[in-house]
Design a protein around this motif. Structure first.
Motif, PDB file in Angstrom:
ATOM      1  N   ARG A 142      21.007   8.326   8.745  1.00 27.85           N
ATOM      2  CA  ARG A 142      21.614   7.670   9.765  1.00 27.85           C
ATOM      3  C   ARG A 142      21.339   5.990   9.571  1.00 27.85           C
ATOM      4  NH1 ARG A 142      20.686   9.150  15.812  1.00 27.85           N
ATOM      5  NH2 ARG A 142      18.536   8.406  15.238  1.00 27.85           N
ATOM      6  N   GLU A 143      20.182   5.648   9.315  1.00 27.75           N
ATOM      7  CA  GLU A 143      19.471   4.123   9.277  1.00 27.75           C
ATOM      8  C   GLU A 143      20.468   3.574   8.227  1.00 27.75           C
ATOM      9  OE1 GLU A 143      17.979   2.284  11.342  1.00 27.75           O
ATOM     10  OE2 GLU A 143      17.955   4.262  12.697  1.00 27.75           O
ATOM     11  N   ASP A 144      20.488   4.336   7.024  1.00 25.33           N
ATOM     12  CA  ASP A 144      21.218   3.982   5.704  1.00 25.33           C
ATOM     13  C   ASP A 144      22.684   3.684   5.950  1.00 25.33           C
ATOM     14  OD1 ASP A 144      18.833   4.011   4.328  1.00 25.33           O
ATOM     15  OD2 ASP A 144      19.666   6.205   3.178  1.00 25.33           O
ATOM     16  N   LEU A 145      23.298   4.596   6.685  1.00 31.20           N
ATOM     17  CA  LEU A 145      24.648   4.388   7.153  1.00 31.20           C
ATOM     18  C   LEU A 145      24.716   3.180   8.246  1.00 31.20           C
ATOM     19  CD1 LEU A 145      25.832   7.852   7.787  1.00 31.20           C
ATOM     20  CD2 LEU A 145      26.623   6.384   6.158  1.00 31.20           C
ATOM     21  N   ARG A 146      23.992   2.981   9.091  1.00 29.11           N
ATOM     22  CA  ARG A 146      24.157   1.688  10.011  1.00 29.11           C
ATOM     23  C   ARG A 146      24.092   0.432   9.207  1.00 29.11           C
ATOM     24  NH1 ARG A 146      19.775   3.587  14.626  1.00 29.11           N
ATOM     25  NH2 ARG A 146      21.235   4.894  15.869  1.00 29.11           N
ATOM     26  N   GLY A 147      23.211   0.413   8.281  1.00 27.50           N
ATOM     27  CA  GLY A 147      23.418  -0.764   7.281  1.00 27.50           C
ATOM     28  C   GLY A 147      24.463  -0.917   6.591  1.00 27.50           C
ATOM     29  N   ARG A 148      25.044   0.188   6.062  1.00 29.21           N
ATOM     30  CA  ARG A 148      26.166   0.006   5.372  1.00 29.21           C
ATOM     31  C   ARG A 148      27.302  -0.464   6.273  1.00 29.21           C
ATOM     32  NH1 ARG A 148      26.480   5.790   2.249  1.00 29.21           N
ATOM     33  NH2 ARG A 148      28.418   4.845   1.295  1.00 29.21           N
ATOM     34  N   ILE A 149      27.319   0.340   7.468  1.00 31.68           N
ATOM     35  CA  ILE A 149      28.489   0.040   8.298  1.00 31.68           C
ATOM     36  C   ILE A 149      28.433  -1.376   8.679  1.00 31.68           C
ATOM     37  CG2 ILE A 149      29.269   0.394  10.788  1.00 31.68           C
ATOM     38  CD1 ILE A 149      28.296   3.501  10.153  1.00 31.68           C
ATOM     39  N   GLN A 150      27.135  -2.116   8.995  1.00 36.45           N
ATOM     40  CA  GLN A 150      27.110  -3.301   9.362  1.00 36.45           C
ATOM     41  C   GLN A 150      27.555  -4.259   8.457  1.00 36.45           C
ATOM     42  OE1 GLN A 150      26.061  -4.365  12.572  1.00 36.45           O
ATOM     43  NE2 GLN A 150      26.920  -6.609  11.581  1.00 36.45           N
ATOM     44  N   SER A 151      27.038  -3.630   7.025  1.00 30.63           N
ATOM     45  CA  SER A 151      27.505  -4.961   6.047  1.00 30.63           C
ATOM     46  C   SER A 151      29.141  -4.918   5.788  1.00 30.63           C
ATOM     47  CB  SER A 151      26.864  -4.360   4.715  1.00 30.63           C
ATOM     48  OG  SER A 151      27.181  -4.925   3.545  1.00 30.63           O
TER      49      SER A 151
END
Length: 616
Positions: free
Chosen positions: A464-473
């Motif tokens: 989930r943290e990885d997805l948050r980073g990708r979504i924010q990017s």
């Protein structure tokens, strides 16, 4: 020299048009095919299609010089229009965006989508951002957001795992302490029994009985666990069966073939309405140009038409001016009616799209639930087989226990029963030990499952943290692209306003919601106005300026050597000439359609088209 060959486009049967680098003013009387010529150029440059000549099923254009060689064809077979060949924009190396969207800012003709949207106060975000080609980024971001929602749900289901781990560990420690006490009691009882009756013949049978009791207790515990598991799986299977029925009932509400057929019919009706609107708008423009031409020439001694009567541009017959004006009003009413019909079709089309999506979702859910039912049925069968095996083993153990008990009873009849009291206590204590050991085994299994859940929760949390980073990017990338577009567009519009000296406008800019805002000075005060509050002429002017700004923003002046302009009635001669001069420095070929009286006042090369539609 740039050469355009045209066949069966608009009102042109077959002609060749040559222009030299620089500005070319295309002029001529009504019905001289100025619009057809510009649309043919637009088709060669990048427009999606071109109007076929009446009665023709095939038309084509060719655009060439030493560096350019473009050929495109448009056909109409059974009412279906097809385009073949690549436009100049599609053959250009490294275009700055999607060619079909960039074409919007090359062909800035009267019915250009961008100019039309601003003229009518419609949204322009999709048109302006179309060349950025960020749909893939937005689709990927939406997919990642949906994946994150699924992870949130799974993590929520596992949130209680850590508390459960602590509870199970405490329970396990408590049972271990009780087991230690029971083992001490059992050892003490056996010592006391052995000291009272050494070499007791019953010892062997008691040990065997204890072992069989332990095995029976374990089998009983296993049978109960398997039975509970079957019950849980059966509940899950029944729920899955209900999901299948519910999804199938939802799908049966819809008729997909009828929905698709209705969608095709609505698209056809929508296309027909758009064509009708365009045809009617062309008629309005032609009638207005006839009226304007009559007004401009009414005072000339060479003008042979009465001020109250005008020659019809379509049939050549004379008609009253009032009749012309009434006809324009009738056509405008027809356009409004057609737009109303078109607007009524769009919600119906959206509703059909929603129905089709609901049907597909129901079908997909039914298939998933069926797979789940089959999987659960298989697992239930496996556990039922295991249950049958355990029950058979338990029956064997009970039978063997009965035999052992019979042997113990026979031995006791021949021996002194002094040790019976200890044996009973030992048996009871052994039962307690077996019960605690069975519970401990169960807790160990639960503990393993809880630890697996915690590990899975940690893994899902990291995902989930990885997805948050990708979504924010992706969000940053989309916002940065939009910000760069706004800044470049606004800078270009400001430069155009300054160069062209639009005194009525202090500033025109694109706000954060991708809406055009105009600031102008009224009685010494600066007022902000949305496009909807401007007059028709002001909207026309703003639409053209913003369209030209899009042309410069996407560097089309560097990629494509031709720019097309028409319907410049919003510019007076004092601003039209600086506008043409401004863009003549930014494109190799500039074609501008103007009225003959305007062409006479501007010192540029003129190509006058005659009523015969010849453009050579």
């Amino acid at each position: 020299m740039l050469e355009l060959e045209v066949s069966n486009i608009g009102g042109i049967e077959k002609e060749t048009f040559e222009i030299s680098p620089g500005v070319t003013l295309v002029t001529g009387p009504n019905a001289s095919n100025k619009t057809s010529l510009l649309k043919a150029f637009a088709f060669a440059l990048g427009a999606e299609s071109a109007p076929l000549r009446s009665g023709s099923t095939e038309g084509w254009v060719g655009l060439s010089n030493g560096d350019i060689d473009v050929h495109r064809q448009v056909t109409n077979v059974n009412g279906e229009t097809k385009v073949s060949g690549q436009s100049l924009l599609e053959t250009t190396e490294d275009p700055s965006g999607d060619p079909s969207s960039l074409a919007t800012f090359i062909n800035l003709l009267e019915f250009n989508p961008f100019r039309t949207a601003i003229r009518h106060g419609d949204p322009i975000e999709s048109l302006l951002m179309g060349p950025l080609d960020i749909e893939d980024l937005e689709a990927e971001r939406a997919k990642l957001i949906e994946s994150k929602k699924n992870l949130d749900s799974k993590i929520s289901d596992l949130d209680g795992s850590r508390a459960e781990l602590e509870r199970v560990q405490e329970k396990r420690e408590s049972i271990n302490a009780e087991l230690d006490e029971l083992h001490e009691q059992l050892s003490d009882l056996r010592s006391r029994r052995d000291s009272a009756e050494e070499q007791d013949e019953l010892s062997e049978y008691h040990q065997k009985q204890a072992d069989l009791n332990a095995e029976r207790a374990q089998l009983s515990s296993d049978i109960q666990d398997i039975t509970d598991s079957i019950d849980r799986l059966e509940e899950q299977r029944q729920a899955a069966v209900e999901d299948v029925d519910e999804a199938q009932q939802e799908a049966e509400v819809y008729d997909p073939d009828e929905i698709r057929r209705n969608r095709r019919e609505l698209h056809e009706r929508l296309d027909t309405a758009n064509e009708r609107i365009e045809t009617l708008q062309t008629a309005v423009t032609a009638n207005r140009e006839m009226l304007d031409l009559d007004i401009d020439w009414a005072g000339s001694h060479e003008h042979s038409i009465s001020a109250d009567r005008i020659r019809c541009w379509a049939c050549g017959s004379m008609a009253d001016r009032n009749r012309f004006e009434a006809t324009i009003e009738e056509i405008l009413d027809s356009i409004a009616d057609e737009r109303g019909k078109r607007d009524e079709l769009k919600p119906q089309l959206d509703e059909l799209d929603e129905d089709l999506e609901a049907y597909n979702n129901a079908q997909s859910r039914a298939a998933d639930s069926k797979d789940r039912v089959r999987e659960l049925k298989k697992r239930i069968e496996q556990r039922q087989n295991s249950l049958q095996t355990k029950r058979e083993l338990l029956a064997d153990v009970n039978e063997e226990l009965a035999d052992v008990q019979q042997q113990i009873d026979e031995v006791r009849e021949t021996h002194n029963g002094q040790s019976d009291k200890f044996d009973d206590e030992i048996e009871q204590t052994q039962k307690k030990v077996l019960s605690k050991q069975s519970e401990l085994t169960r807790l160990d299994s639960v503990l393993s499952d809880v630890r697996a859940d915690i590990k899975k929760c940690d893994e899902l949390t990291q995902q989930r943290e990885d997805l948050r980073g990708r979504i924010q990017s992706l969000t940053d990338e989309i916002e940065q692209a939009e910000q760069r577009l706004r800044e470049s567009f606004n800078t270009t519009v400001a430069d155009l306003i300054e160069r062209l000296e639009f005194d009525s406008f202090e500033r025109i800019w694109l706000d954060g919601s991708f809406e055009i805002v105009v600031a102008r000075e009224i009685e010494g005060t600066i007022h902000r106005s949305p496009i909807a509050h401007l007059s028709e002429g002001e909207r026309e002017l703003v639409g053209l300026v913003c369209g030209l700004a899009g042309y410069l923003t996407y560097d089309l002046d560097e990629a494509i050597p031709v720019l097309l302009l028409d319907s410049l009635g919003a510019f007076d001669i004092d601003r039209l000439e600086p506008l043409i001069s401004y863009f003549s420095d930014r494109t190799e070929y500039l074609l501008v359609a103007v009225y003959p009286e305007i062409a006479e006042q501007i010192p540029y090369t003129t190509h006058e088209l005659g009523p015969s539609a010849s453009v050579n």
